[in-house]
Design a protein around this motif. Structure first.
Motif, short mmCIF file in Angstrom:
data_model
loop_
_atom_site.label_atom_id
_atom_site.label_comp_id
_atom_site.label_asym_id
_atom_site.label_seq_id
_atom_site.Cartn_x
_atom_site.Cartn_y
_atom_site.Cartn_z
N ARG A 1 5.82 -12.49 2.82
CA ARG A 1 4.74 -11.55 2.52
C ARG A 1 4.03 -11.06 3.78
O ARG A 1 2.82 -10.90 3.81
CB ARG A 1 3.72 -12.16 1.56
CG ARG A 1 4.25 -12.37 0.15
CD ARG A 1 3.18 -12.95 -0.74
NE ARG A 1 3.62 -12.99 -2.14
CZ ARG A 1 2.90 -13.50 -3.14
NH1 ARG A 1 1.70 -14.00 -2.89
NH2 ARG A 1 3.37 -13.51 -4.37
N GLY A 2 4.78 -10.85 4.85
CA GLY A 2 4.22 -10.30 6.07
C GLY A 2 3.55 -11.30 6.98
O GLY A 2 3.09 -10.93 8.06
N PHE B 1 -0.38 -8.46 -4.28
CA PHE B 1 -1.08 -9.49 -3.52
C PHE B 1 -1.92 -8.87 -2.41
O PHE B 1 -1.63 -7.77 -1.91
CB PHE B 1 -0.11 -10.53 -2.94
CG PHE B 1 0.96 -9.96 -2.05
CD1 PHE B 1 0.76 -9.78 -0.69
CD2 PHE B 1 2.20 -9.62 -2.58
CE1 PHE B 1 1.75 -9.28 0.13
CE2 PHE B 1 3.21 -9.11 -1.78
CZ PHE B 1 2.98 -8.94 -0.42
N HIS B 2 -2.98 -9.58 -2.04
CA HIS B 2 -3.87 -9.17 -0.95
C HIS B 2 -4.21 -10.42 -0.16
O HIS B 2 -4.56 -11.46 -0.72
CB HIS B 2 -5.15 -8.52 -1.48
CG HIS B 2 -6.19 -8.30 -0.42
ND1 HIS B 2 -6.16 -7.21 0.41
CD2 HIS B 2 -7.27 -9.06 -0.04
CE1 HIS B 2 -7.19 -7.28 1.26
NE2 HIS B 2 -7.88 -8.39 1.00
N ASN B 3 -4.15 -10.34 1.18
CA ASN B 3 -4.38 -11.49 2.04
C ASN B 3 -5.27 -11.09 3.20
O ASN B 3 -4.96 -10.14 3.92
CB ASN B 3 -3.04 -12.03 2.55
CG ASN B 3 -3.13 -13.46 3.07
OD1 ASN B 3 -4.21 -14.06 3.04
ND2 ASN B 3 -2.03 -13.98 3.54
N ASP C 1 -1.74 -6.16 2.40
CA ASP C 1 -1.60 -5.81 0.99
C ASP C 1 -0.13 -5.58 0.70
O ASP C 1 0.63 -5.10 1.56
CB ASP C 1 -2.39 -4.53 0.66
CG ASP C 1 -3.88 -4.74 0.79
OD1 ASP C 1 -4.41 -5.65 0.12
OD2 ASP C 1 -4.51 -4.01 1.57
N GLY C 2 0.29 -5.93 -0.52
CA GLY C 2 1.70 -5.74 -0.83
C GLY C 2 2.02 -5.81 -2.29
O GLY C 2 1.18 -6.17 -3.14
N PHE C 3 3.26 -5.45 -2.58
CA PHE C 3 3.81 -5.50 -3.93
C PHE C 3 5.23 -6.00 -3.83
O PHE C 3 6.02 -5.52 -3.01
CB PHE C 3 3.79 -4.11 -4.57
CG PHE C 3 4.53 -4.02 -5.87
CD1 PHE C 3 3.98 -4.55 -7.03
CD2 PHE C 3 5.79 -3.44 -5.95
CE1 PHE C 3 4.66 -4.48 -8.24
CE2 PHE C 3 6.48 -3.36 -7.15
CZ PHE C 3 5.91 -3.89 -8.30
N GLU C 4 5.57 -7.02 -4.62
CA GLU C 4 6.93 -7.54 -4.63
C GLU C 4 7.45 -7.57 -6.06
O GLU C 4 6.67 -7.71 -7.02
CB GLU C 4 6.98 -8.94 -4.01
CG GLU C 4 6.20 -9.97 -4.78
CD GLU C 4 6.13 -11.31 -4.05
OE1 GLU C 4 6.36 -11.35 -2.82
OE2 GLU C 4 5.83 -12.31 -4.72
N ARG D 1 -2.23 -4.62 8.28
CA ARG D 1 -3.09 -3.90 9.22
C ARG D 1 -3.93 -4.84 10.06
O ARG D 1 -4.35 -5.91 9.60
CB ARG D 1 -4.00 -2.93 8.47
CG ARG D 1 -3.23 -1.82 7.77
CD ARG D 1 -4.13 -0.77 7.18
NE ARG D 1 -3.34 0.29 6.54
CZ ARG D 1 -2.88 1.36 7.18
NH1 ARG D 1 -3.13 1.52 8.47
NH2 ARG D 1 -2.17 2.27 6.54
N ASN D 2 -4.16 -4.40 11.30
CA ASN D 2 -5.11 -5.07 12.17
C ASN D 2 -6.50 -4.86 11.59
O ASN D 2 -6.94 -3.73 11.39
CB ASN D 2 -5.01 -4.49 13.58
CG ASN D 2 -5.90 -5.20 14.58
OD1 ASN D 2 -7.08 -5.40 14.35
ND2 ASN D 2 -5.32 -5.55 15.72
#
Length: 618
Positions: free
Chosen positions: A77-78, A453-455, A486-489, A512-513
């Protein structure tokens, strides 16, 4: 005779079980986390020979380059590879990434023929597992001894991307008096791949690895078992490099070992676990033509951990546990040549049955580190089985990653290369706060999942420039930045009839920074892996496409966008009889070369190669 099929589950189980998400058994659809399980047969069908290749293409997984010899790391997830905790049967292995620069050494501990399945938990899991579990957890579940003796051997030859072979064997069974024994061994070799533009130097490093394992079990009484697990992996990596006009051989010798003694007991309604583990990793470097080698390093973790699991009433299932870990690093950059620190932790988890179709998992872990102090990691996860086919999930979790001994030690000075790095005793752990919302839908012939998801990640550990004297720069490790991801899987598996099935995984990332709002490097915006499978009688075939979308990477002009690319793999097998199976594959079938697409890529993909394997069992 034991057929080869007995060594693996079905190629795709619609709702397999997992234990890593909560340390208690759940079907994946009901687990309090986003989980993927890959079986031994799925790993074999991919043609994978190490952990990275086995995980590639799973939901949430992308790759990042390590700039040296074609090495790559996984990202969940990045998050970076250093934010993934790797376990072997629940036992922590020595983490090498971010301790030994430009390394991917954490993927070579276990022969894949020894693996029963791999469980991938995506999202923060520090509430159960502590440091390194910010991005997720990879748990390698190995094969256990069976009630009757059986064995398996495999021989594979590779041609194309550095000719090589894989030879493996395993056997297990009872040896009388309540004892059981499992043995395994593997010999793997891959030749180095020369750079197309200059065959004197290597584009991808060569590899020679010998791995062996022994597991001895003893049943004290019904429900009470002792286990002794020994693991050893010796590996060489080599490549040819250019310094000035002189070519030299650069070789790393890697020694891995893990010893573990464990007890498992069922006391009426209480299940107990107690285990001691020692995990060691040593690396030494040799270079020819008078080029100075890098300094040797050694990591060692001594871990004592235990847990109790029990029901309290009809609605609560508690897991309570603790861990004590001593971490030691030997490195000439440390004053006295070594440093150490201890970690202590206690955790509590309550799996609450709110109603017939609702379950809430609450957990928290308190970690205390000798050098930076204490960190608390809470977690809450809600699961609603709306129908027999449809499940909704929502979760929140906090996680952290402790600084390495290099980063936090006031004694560390690293000055081997063109720059000097200092440890910083005031450095703080990296922390994260993560939210996710998911849906899971499964029927007899299909399975679909999707998760948002958001981290938020804070206090990322990097290095800060102190001064420059001539060409040499002096840096100190420090907490300097934050990030949001932020992402979508999504994942899908659908039977098409007539032996055909279509599966796919998809990942969208917006990393993002947090200070500048710029995109983070090394994280493809879109990744996906569609796969078409067919099986009929003794035959089985698989065609997969691994798509990696555009991503930002560091170039001569700062941050630049690298192009997308797609790798095609074709694999197949033929079951001759119950005890003999033939496998073959064509990897990177279209012969994609990243250097031809862009010089920005910090890693290489192996050129087109073919393999042929023979599997036998008794």
């Amino acid at each position: 005779m034991t057929p080869i099929a007995a060594f693996a589950t079905d190629a795709f189980e619609l709702n397999p079980t997992t234990i890593t998400a909560s340390q208690s058994e759940h079907a994946v659809a009901d687990a309090p986390a986003s989980v993927a399980v890959i079986s031994a047969e799925e790993i074999q069908a991919k043609g994978a020979t190490n952990l990275l290749e086995a995980l590639r293409g799973l939901p949430g997984i992308t790759l990042s380059g390590r700039q040296v010899g074609g090495r790559k790391n996984i990202s969940i997830r990045g998050m970076e590879d250093r934010h993934t905790l790797v376990l072997i049967d629940g036992r922590r292995i020595s983490s090498t990434d971010d301790v030994i620069g430009h390394s991917d050494y954490q993927y070579g501990w276990v022969s894949l023929d020894q693996v029963e399945r791999i469980e991938l938990v995506r999202g923060p899991m520090s509430a159960l597992y502590g440091s390194e579990a910010m991005g997720g957890v990879v748990n390698i579940i190995t094969r256990k001894a069976e009630p009757e003796w059986h064995g398996m051997g495999s021989l594979r030859g590779d041609s194309g991307a550095g000719d090589g072979h894989v030879l493996s064997a395993m056997a297990s069974g009872p040896i009388g008096g309540g004892f059981s024994l499992a043995l395994n061994a593997e010999d793997l070799r891959r030749g180095a791949t020369p750079l197309e533009e200059d065959h004197r130097i290597s584009e991808i490093e060569g590899q020679s690895r010998q791995t062996g394992g022994l597991s001895l079990g003893y049943q004290l009484a019904e429900g009470h078992d002792l286990s002794l697990d020994l693991l050893r992996s010796d590996e060489e990596r080599w490549r040819h490099e250019l310094r000035g006009t002189s070519v030299y051989r650069d070789q790393y010798d890697l020694d891995r070992s893990q010893e573990s003694l464990g007890y498992s007991g069922q006391w009426s309604d209480v299940h107990s676990e107690l285990r001691y583990t020692r995990s060691k990793f040593d690396v030494t470097n040799r270079r020819s033509n008078g080029v100075s080698p890098t300094r040797p390093q050694a990591l060692q973790d001594d871990i004592l951990d235990g847990s109790l699991a029990f029901a309290l009433g009809e609605r609560h299932f508690f897991t309570v546990g603790g861990e004590y870990r001593e971490e030691q690093l030997e490195n000439a950059g440390l004053i006295g040549g070594s440093d150490e620190a201890y970690h202590e932790a206690v955790y509590l988890q309550d799996e609450v049955s709110l109603a017939e179709d609702w379950a809430l998992t609450l957990g928290a872990r308190l970690d205390r580190h000798e050098l930076f102090g204490s960190e608390t990691s809470p977690r809450a996860y809600l699961v609603w089985r709306a129908t027999s086919d449809l499940t909704f999930k929502a979760g929140y979790g906090e996680a952290f990653r402790a600084p390495t001994l290099k980063q936090i030690s006031p004694n560390y000075v690293g000055a081997e290369g063109p720059h000097t790095f200092y440890g910083n005793p005031d450095i703080q752990p990296e922390t994260s706060r993560s939210y996710e919302l998911g849906v899971d839908w499964r029927r007899d012939d299909s399975a679909y999942t999707a998760t948002l998801f958001h981290n938020d990640v804070e206090d990322l550990i990097d290095y800060r420039l102190l001064r420059q004297v001539g060409p040499r720069r002096f840096y100190i490790y420090d907490n300097i930045s934050k990030a949001t991801i932020d992402g979508f899987e999504a994942s899908a598996w659908q039977s098409l009839g007539y032996g055909f099935a279509l599966s796919a995984s998809f990942l969208y990332l917006d990393p993002r920074n947090g200070d500048t709002d710029d995109k983070l490097n090394g994280r493809p915006e879109v990744s996906m892996t569609p796969t078409l499978e067919w099986s009929g009688g003794p035959w089985a075939f698989q065609v997969s496409a691994q798509y990696t979308g555009e991503q930002y990477l560091s170039g001569n002009d700062g941050q630049e966008k690298a192009p997308d690319y797609t790798l095609m793999n074709v694999t197949g097998s033929y079951q001759v009889n119950d005890n003999l199976k033939l496998r073959a594959g064509l990897l990177n079938a279209t012969d994609v070369r990243l250097e031809d697409k862009s010089p920005l890529f910090g890693y290489s993909e192996a050129e087109r190669s073919a393999y042929l394997a023979v599997d036998m069992s008794f």
